[in-house]
Design an enzyme around this catalytic site. Structure first.
Site, short mmCIF file in Angstrom:
data_model
loop_
_atom_site.label_atom_id
_atom_site.label_comp_id
_atom_site.label_asym_id
_atom_site.label_seq_id
_atom_site.Cartn_x
_atom_site.Cartn_y
_atom_site.Cartn_z
N ARG A 123 0.84 -1.20 0.00
CA ARG A 123 0.00 0.00 0.00
C ARG A 123 0.88 1.25 0.00
O ARG A 123 0.56 2.24 -0.65
CB ARG A 123 -0.94 -0.03 1.21
CG ARG A 123 -2.03 1.02 1.14
CD ARG A 123 -3.10 0.81 2.18
NE ARG A 123 -2.60 0.94 3.54
CZ ARG A 123 -3.27 0.62 4.63
NH1 ARG A 123 -4.51 0.12 4.53
NH2 ARG A 123 -2.75 0.77 5.82
N LYS A 183 -2.86 6.39 1.18
CA LYS A 183 -2.82 6.85 2.57
C LYS A 183 -2.07 8.19 2.58
O LYS A 183 -0.95 8.32 3.09
CB LYS A 183 -2.17 5.80 3.47
CG LYS A 183 -2.81 5.78 4.85
CD LYS A 183 -2.55 4.49 5.58
CE LYS A 183 -2.74 4.64 7.07
NZ LYS A 183 -4.06 5.00 7.52
N GLU A 214 -16.70 4.95 4.24
CA GLU A 214 -15.90 4.50 5.38
C GLU A 214 -15.89 5.60 6.43
O GLU A 214 -16.49 6.66 6.23
CB GLU A 214 -14.48 4.15 4.95
CG GLU A 214 -13.71 5.31 4.34
CD GLU A 214 -12.28 4.94 3.97
OE1 GLU A 214 -11.66 4.13 4.68
OE2 GLU A 214 -11.78 5.50 2.98
C1 LIG Z 1 -9.31 6.22 6.10
C2 LIG Z 1 -8.98 4.88 6.64
N1 LIG Z 1 -9.72 3.83 6.26
C3 LIG Z 1 -9.46 2.59 6.70
C4 LIG Z 1 -8.43 2.34 7.57
C5 LIG Z 1 -8.14 0.94 8.01
O1 LIG Z 1 -6.99 0.44 7.37
P1 LIG Z 1 -6.08 -0.66 8.04
O2 LIG Z 1 -6.95 -1.78 8.40
O3 LIG Z 1 -5.06 -0.99 7.03
O4 LIG Z 1 -5.49 -0.01 9.26
C6 LIG Z 1 -7.64 3.39 8.01
C7 LIG Z 1 -6.57 3.13 8.95
O5 LIG Z 1 -5.55 3.35 9.01
C8 LIG Z 1 -7.91 4.70 7.53
O6 LIG Z 1 -7.15 5.73 7.90
#
Ligand SMILES: Cc1ncc(COP(=O)(O)O)c(C=O)c1O
Length: 341
Positions: free
Chosen positions: A85, A187, A223
């Protein structure tokens, strides 16, 4: 185990940065490769006021955790997926991509040197924050010529105040987090600045977080600002499909695999209308920081919908397996754990 450990009350950990011994530090030029880098003492960083990250938001990060396990190992969970990622996020923001092994090694070295900051088995985890940003100065909008990569860590307990109590959420109808074909599936630091104002307003109103809607019609759920979302109805689990504006969560993917392959639960990645969520038997959210946290209440246009005072049966089953694998209380059939010596 190091002996110069600071005093930490492992039972009182929240989700705030605690200074540790060291952090990983590396540099790269725009068309170059990441230099080997290495550990430096944890501390502040000097930055030009014209740095790409400060002026144009050229920065991306990751979030993952290390655990002290039942078998006395230090385990990382699916770190290869975070590395992939990170590779995508860096590419999307024109930051030199780092290869998977470089990323994983940087994380392992940092965790190893700070291993005494990992909470004891069952008391929390070491949150790991790899972050990369444009360091060189720029006045016009451009991808800058130099980048910095840091991995820092902090012992953590629960993400939300009040531990694992069911969340009180609001459906956000005034603001969007991300647009289709934007950077919602990277991210990128900018996604989080976009979510701050709605979060602050929601907290003032007594909510824990908000649920974002799609930015075309505003009818489908996407989300939270910091986690993915799942609903359960009549024994089937559903989560919004990866449309491009949602983060491809490591925990989301893990829950999908645990539910469908280990628990024999039907899972659908699909569009989910607000109405369908509000009629669900269970709602829960997933993320590295929040693990699996149940949703107790959702407010939509001032109407409150209740989903119970605790963790629903499906969320409970998924969480038991997820945390069981992470802490080596259960077998790891997918080979998700990576160990740090
Ligand atoms: C916007 C967002 N969605 C979803 C997630 C969940 O992702 P992960 O399970 O990889 O931590 C995160 C977490 O970091 C996030 O910042």
């Amino acid at each position: 185990m190091r002996s110069d450990k600071i005093n930490i009350d492992w039972d009182k950990l929240g989700f705030n940065p605690i200074k540790t011994r060291s952090m990983y530090f590396a540099n790269c030029s725009l068309n170059g490769r990441w230099n080997k880098g290495g550990l430096v003492p944890y501390g502040n960083i000097e930055l030009s006021p014209a740095a790409g990250v400060l002026n144009y938001g050229q920065g991306v990060f990751e979030g993952t955790k290390a655990f002290n396990t039942y078998n006395n190992n230090i385990a990382l969970f699916r770190i290869d997926k975070n590395a992939k990622r990170m590779a995508w996020s860096t590419k999307r923001l024109c930051i030199p991509q780092m290869d998977i092994d470089f990323f994983v090694n940087a994380v392992k070295v940092t965790v190893q040197d700070n291993s005494d900051y990992i909470p004891p088995y069952g008391k929390g985890s070491l949150y790991i924050r790899p972050i990369v940003w444009g360091t060189a100065p720029a006045l016009g909008v451009k991808a800058v010529s130099e980048y910095t990569f840091v991995v820092f860590v902090s012992p953590v307990g629960p993400y939300f105040k009040g531990g694992i109590k069911p969340l009180n959420l609001k459906i956000e109808t005034n603001y969007h987090r991300a647009a289709p074909r934007g950077i919602g599936n990277a991210k990128a630091i900018g996604n989080y600045s976009a979510s701050l104002y709605p979060l602050v307003m929601a907290k003032k109103e007594g909510y824990d977080e908000v649920i974002y809607l799609d930015s075309i019609d505003g009818e489908m759920i996407e989300e939270l600002g910091s986690a993915n979302i799942f609903i359960c109805k009549d024994g089937t689990i559903k989560t919004p499909k990866l449309s491009g504006s949602i983060l491809d969560g490591v925990t989301r993917d893990s829950v999908i695999k645990i539910a469908s392959d280990l628990l024999d639960i039907n899972v659908e990645q699909t569009d989910i209308h607000i109405k369908e969520m509000l009629e669900a038997d269970e709602v829960f959210c997933t993320g590295t920081a929040v693990t699996i946290t149940p949703v107790g209440k959702i407010t939509h246009n001032n109407q409150v919908f209740e989903f119970g005072n605790g963790m629903g049966p499906i969320a409970k089953k998924c969480k038991k397996v997820l945390t069981g694998i992470q802490r080596q209380e259960l077998d790891d059939p997918f080979g998700w754990l990576h160990f740090v010596d």
